[in-house]
Enzyme design. Structure first.
Site, PDB file in Angstrom:
ATOM      1  N   ASP A  13      15.913  36.734 -33.614  1.00 29.28           N
ATOM      2  CA  ASP A  13      16.826  36.012 -32.715  1.00 29.28           C
ATOM      3  C   ASP A  13      17.368  34.782 -33.445  1.00 29.28           C
ATOM      4  O   ASP A  13      16.924  34.473 -34.555  1.00 29.28           O
ATOM      5  CB  ASP A  13      16.006  35.594 -31.477  1.00 29.28           C
ATOM      6  CG  ASP A  13      16.825  34.923 -30.392  1.00 29.28           C
ATOM      7  OD1 ASP A  13      18.050  35.109 -30.351  1.00 29.28           O
ATOM      8  OD2 ASP A  13      16.213  34.203 -29.565  1.00 29.28           O
ATOM      9  N   GLU A  47      22.204  33.154 -36.125  1.00 31.34           N
ATOM     10  CA  GLU A  47      23.641  32.928 -36.418  1.00 31.34           C
ATOM     11  C   GLU A  47      23.855  32.049 -37.654  1.00 31.34           C
ATOM     12  O   GLU A  47      24.860  32.288 -38.335  1.00 31.34           O
ATOM     13  CB  GLU A  47      24.323  32.315 -35.195  1.00 31.34           C
ATOM     14  CG  GLU A  47      24.467  33.265 -34.030  1.00 31.34           C
ATOM     15  CD  GLU A  47      23.128  33.662 -33.389  1.00 31.34           C
ATOM     16  OE1 GLU A  47      22.231  32.820 -33.343  1.00 31.34           O
ATOM     17  OE2 GLU A  47      23.006  34.813 -32.973  1.00 31.34           O
ATOM     18  N   ASP A  85      23.055  36.404 -24.691  1.00 27.24           N
ATOM     19  CA  ASP A  85      22.709  35.768 -23.420  1.00 27.24           C
ATOM     20  C   ASP A  85      23.794  35.910 -22.362  1.00 27.24           C
ATOM     21  O   ASP A  85      24.561  34.982 -22.083  1.00 27.24           O
ATOM     22  CB  ASP A  85      22.383  34.287 -23.658  1.00 27.24           C
ATOM     23  CG  ASP A  85      21.188  34.116 -24.592  1.00 27.24           C
ATOM     24  OD1 ASP A  85      20.428  35.082 -24.751  1.00 27.24           O
ATOM     25  OD2 ASP A  85      21.038  33.017 -25.155  1.00 27.24           O
TER      26      ASP A  85
HETATM   27  O1  MIG Z   1      17.481  29.542 -27.077  1.00 20.63           O
HETATM   28  O2  MIG Z   1      13.624  33.304 -27.409  1.00 20.63           O
HETATM   29  O3  MIG Z   1      19.215  35.427 -26.914  1.00 20.63           O
HETATM   30  O4  MIG Z   1      17.116  36.845 -25.742  1.00 20.63           O
HETATM   31  O5  MIG Z   1      14.924  35.350 -24.799  1.00 20.63           O
HETATM   32  C1  MIG Z   1      17.108  30.744 -26.498  1.00 20.63           C
HETATM   33  C2  MIG Z   1      14.199  32.912 -26.213  1.00 20.63           C
HETATM   34  C3  MIG Z   1      16.398  31.600 -27.515  1.00 20.63           C
HETATM   35  C4  MIG Z   1      17.830  33.494 -27.100  1.00 20.63           C
HETATM   36  C5  MIG Z   1      17.879  34.977 -26.986  1.00 20.63           C
HETATM   37  C6  MIG Z   1      17.082  35.442 -25.815  1.00 20.63           C
HETATM   38  C7  MIG Z   1      15.661  34.959 -25.941  1.00 20.63           C
HETATM   39  C8  MIG Z   1      15.635  33.430 -26.068  1.00 20.63           C
HETATM   40  N1  MIG Z   1      16.454  33.008 -27.204  1.00 20.63           N
END
Ligand code: MIG
Length: 792
Positions: A403, A406, A481
């Site tokens: 995750d 980016e 999200d």
């Molecule tokens: O700032 O890990 O898109 O799926 O549950 C949020 C927590 C960070 C973003 C992801 C989301 C995930 C969440 N993450």
């Protein structure tokens, strides 16, 4: 911020002075030191590169599949008074001697794409290098498709987009840019298609007849004008060629195509176990359970919070007993903590990204201050891959979810690294301006390659949020999200179709919505859409009501169970569709214009889509809907639920009972079904059920099967069966060929034959067999190796 560039002075190529021919390519030299290099890749792909000052950059791409082989190198170059004509495979390029503008013709000599201003550039006064630009004429009636995860309707015409991977919590319809960068689009006019892949990782822009009605342009804030022109005329061909160029994934483990349950976050261990038990108790099939960031010790990657999870190894093993695969999250931000071994090692070995003047790139994410590995360096990727060893090999965690890649950074306006951060870029040192859009892809690549090495016998399971073209070789993706709203159900449908035609078919949305709480009805409709999405996972941010199927009441449980059971029944069909994606680059999800592009009625249809060759669906997009209209492409179809035949080539109005996912099957299809299982592998398949749908005419179907994991299929241990259904005047013949060498657990097919015709007699390889008729369908058994069935 590097958003609005000041327009200073535009340069153009001047006249051609010299043409140089080499093997598989031609160089056109212009009087002002511009060089255009046209390289032949296949009969349907040519590549165009422009140097503005006499030399090309070192040729390097993260997008192009290293396994891609050029298949055609031959061309004919013809000089005429005002132009050069370059004929290569199915493509003819016309290059204007004075302006250097290029026109692409198809093999019928028709103009598919032509330069408007063509290539031009501005010098980048602030950073050096060029802002490289290209503009093309908009052809009459031209539509544009592609571009990855853009949350808008399918045709991009009239809009401008930016590619710059961005953590966009709670994005909306139209939000731009988003997480992913796929600089690939399709132009479609006169029912013919071509594609353009602009392989440039800098912040880039695509304007589809938005700023100027007659021009479609694309440009980037650095790098080279470097694009691939892909010939059609079939939309499918364009996507297949692009996907083979940028690569396809290996087969996923079969369980990956099952249903997955996720939340931010399930903890402690007792909660995880409760959720899993509940699935089994209510008999809602489920194959995977996710641990989001809170399983970690203070958000330190590759660690466990021992209070919440005192014995992860035992938990993972127990869950596995129940048929659940455990997936854990791993982020790129490494906590700045001198006691933390991962941090210490990376610091010592100089694996973290640095700012231009030397200090480390420090940014706040979940763990507080973090440093970030430079995944664009081979040695760092190698190291990153080894970090999974304990979780993967010792604890048997089944897969990993990358995750925030980016990369996302908190508390800064840009939400990411500053532009001066340095990257290795596989030996082509550069700044973050160039590496940003591929950072996440290189992270998940490191994860994927690590897992391959750690367990060579197991198919890796990886998920990523950020992508660049080619990321599909390493990972599946989810759309980020989203929000629990009816509009977002529409968005999920658009994004998944768009990703699939941008080369990345293994994709899904957070079912039910990540942010806010869906009604039971919205949740059900979302599940009914996602049944047909290659990645099928409920996820929610967990700070509102719960989002497990049973949290909405008994009606919802039954509706969701029915939908998920459908998913498990059609698994062998889905798996076959994945195999064809893996092998031919064929998108698993297809907008209707991909099905029959000569039929203009399909061109503007956006809700309806196909999964593979023979299934058509569309989501129900509003509350309390009792029916919806949809378009069925020409030909015959069957409503899956009523098994009634329906004639296509027209709009149909169908009932949408709360417990039915819309599903039509193409007449003539052979659709393999598994029995309902609570998880993949729960039951041995004793008889494979084939639903066969009668047809007037001839339709082909395929079934792919292998062990469902491991790499034996690469050595030929698989079956790819071909079926033909031929119906004529009340008689139907079903032929099977090409069995393959994989030993199935079953030895017979249970056939369910759906036909509106009366049935008197069934012959399997010449011998008559017994059959039973029930509700307009006909049931019988055959040996799995039959050659021909004749039904009269
Ligand atoms: O700032 O890990 O898109 O799926 O549950 C949020 C927590 C960070 C973003 C992801 C989301 C995930 C969440 N993450």
């Amino acid at each position: 911020m590097e958003l609005k560039e000041e327009k200073l002075f535009e340069f153009f190529p001047t006249g051609i002075t010299k043409v140089e021919q080499a093997e598989g390519c031609v160089y056109f030299h212009f009087t002002n030191k511009v060089i255009l290099k046209i390289e032949i890749f296949t009969a349907n792909i040519v590549r165009l590169r422009y140097a503005t000052d006499g030399t090309f950059e070192r040729d390097f791409s993260y997008a192009i599949d290293p396994a891609f082989k050029k298949t055609s190198q031959t061309y004919n170059l013809i000089e005429e008074a005002l132009i050069y004509r370059l004929e290569a495979g199915n493509i003819t390029c016309i290059i204007n001697k004075l302006s250097g503008k290029v026109t692409f013709l198809d093999d019928k000599g028709e103009v598919m794409n032509e330069d408007e201003k063509g290539f031009h550039w501005e010098e980048h006064k602030e950073y050096g290098g060029d802002i490289v630009q290209m503009s093309k004429k908009v052809q009459e009636g031209e539509l544009y498709f592609g571009l990855g995860d853009k949350p808008v309707q399918s045709n991009l015409r009239g809009k401008r987009f930016q590619l710059w991977g961005t953590d966009e919590y709670g994005f909306e319809k139209g939000t731009d840019p988003l997480y992913k960068s796929f600089p690939f689009f399709i132009g479609f006019h006169n029912s013919k298609a071509y594609g353009i892949f602009f392989d440039n990782t800098f912040r880039s822009f695509f304007d589809f007849a938005s700023e100027r009605r007659n021009a479609t342009s694309f440009w980037a804030n650095g790098g080279e004008m470097n694009y691939y022109y892909i010939n059609g005329p079939e939309l499918m061909t364009v996507v297949e060629e692009y996907t083979k160029l940028t690569g396809t994934p290996e087969m996923p483990p079969l369980w990956a195509l099952g249903y997955h349950q996720c939340k931010w976050s399930y903890y402690p261990e007792s909660n995880v176990r409760e959720v899993c038990d509940k699935f089994r108790e209510l008999e809602i099939p489920c194959d995977a359970i996710y641990l989001d960031i809170d399983y970690m010790d203070g958000f330190r990657c590759f660690t466990w919070d021992k209070e919440k999870f005192p014995n992860p190894k035992k938990m993972v093993a127990d869950l596995k007993e129940q048929g659940f695969k455990t997936i854990t999250m791993i982020d790129p931000g490494i906590k700045k903590d001198d006691e933390y071994p991962v941090f210490k090692e990376a610091l010592e070995k100089d694996y973290f990204c640095r700012r231009a003047d030397g200090p480390h790139m420090k940014g706040k994410v979940w763990p507080g201050d973090c440093y970030f590995p430079d995944f664009t360096k081979p040695e760092v990727r190698e190291w990153w891959g080894t970090l999974y060893e304990e979780m993967y090999n010792d604890m048997d965690v089944a897969g990993f979810w990358n995750d925030m890649n980016e990369p996302a950074v908190f508390e800064v306006k840009s939400k990411t690294f500053p532009p001066d951060v340095r990257h290795d870029y596989d030996g082509n040192p550069c700044s973050h301006r160039k590496a940003h859009n591929i950072y996440g892809m290189q992270m998940v690549r490191a994860t994927y390659e690590g897992l391959r090495k750690l367990k060579p016998e197991q198919r890796p399971f990886t998920i990523t949020r950020s992508c660049y073209s080619g990321a599909q070789r390493y990972s599946l993706a989810w759309t980020g999200d989203n929000i629990a709203s009816w509009e977002h159900l529409w968005v999920a449908n658009m994004q998944c179709q768009r990703m699939a035609i941008s080369g990345m078919s293994f994709v899904g949305s957070d079912v039910g919505g990540f942010i806010e709480h869906p009604s039971g009805e919205l949740y059900c409709r979302w599940v009914q859409l996602a049944v047909f999405h290659p990645f099928f996972r409920t996820h929610s941010s967990g700070d509102h009501g719960d989002q497990e199927p049973w949290t909405f009441g008994q009606d919802t449980v039954d509706i969701v169970r029915k939908a998920i059971e459908l998913r498990y029944r059609i698994l062998p069909y889905l798996y076959t569709t994945f195999y064809e994606y893996h092998t031919f680059g064929r998108p698993m999800l297809r907008p209707l214009c991909f099905v029959d592009q000569a039929d203009t009625d399909t061109h503007y249809r956006i809700d309806e889509f196909m999964l593979g060759d023979h299934m058509l669906s569309a989501p129900v997009l509003s509350p309390a809907a009792r029916s919806r209209r949809l378009y069925l492409p020409k030909g015959q179809w069957y409503n899956y639920w009523t098994t009634k035949p329906v004639q296509g080539g027209t709009d149909v109005e169908i009932l949408t009972p709360a417990d039915e996912a819309i599903l039509f099957i193409r007449a003539g299809a052979v659709i393999p079904h598994y029995p309902v299982m609570q998880y993949v592998g729960e039951k041995e398949i004793e008889n494979l059920t084939l639903h066969i749908y009668d047809v007037d005419g001839r339709i082909e179907s395929k079934i792919y099967e292998d062990e469902g994991d491991g790499f034996e299929y690469k050595n030929g241990n698989f079956n790819y069966k071909h079926f033909e259904v031929i119906g004529d005047l009340g008689k139907t013949v079903i032929r099977q060929s090409e069995l393959g060498s994989y030993n199935t657990t079953y030895s017979a097919y249970s056939v369910v034959f759906h036909s509106a015709n009366p049935i008197h007699k069934i012959l399997v390889d010449g011998h008559s067999v017994d059959f039973v008729k029930e509700n307009g369908s006909c049931f019988f058994k055959t040996n799995k190796d039959f050659k021909e069935i004749e039904i009269n």
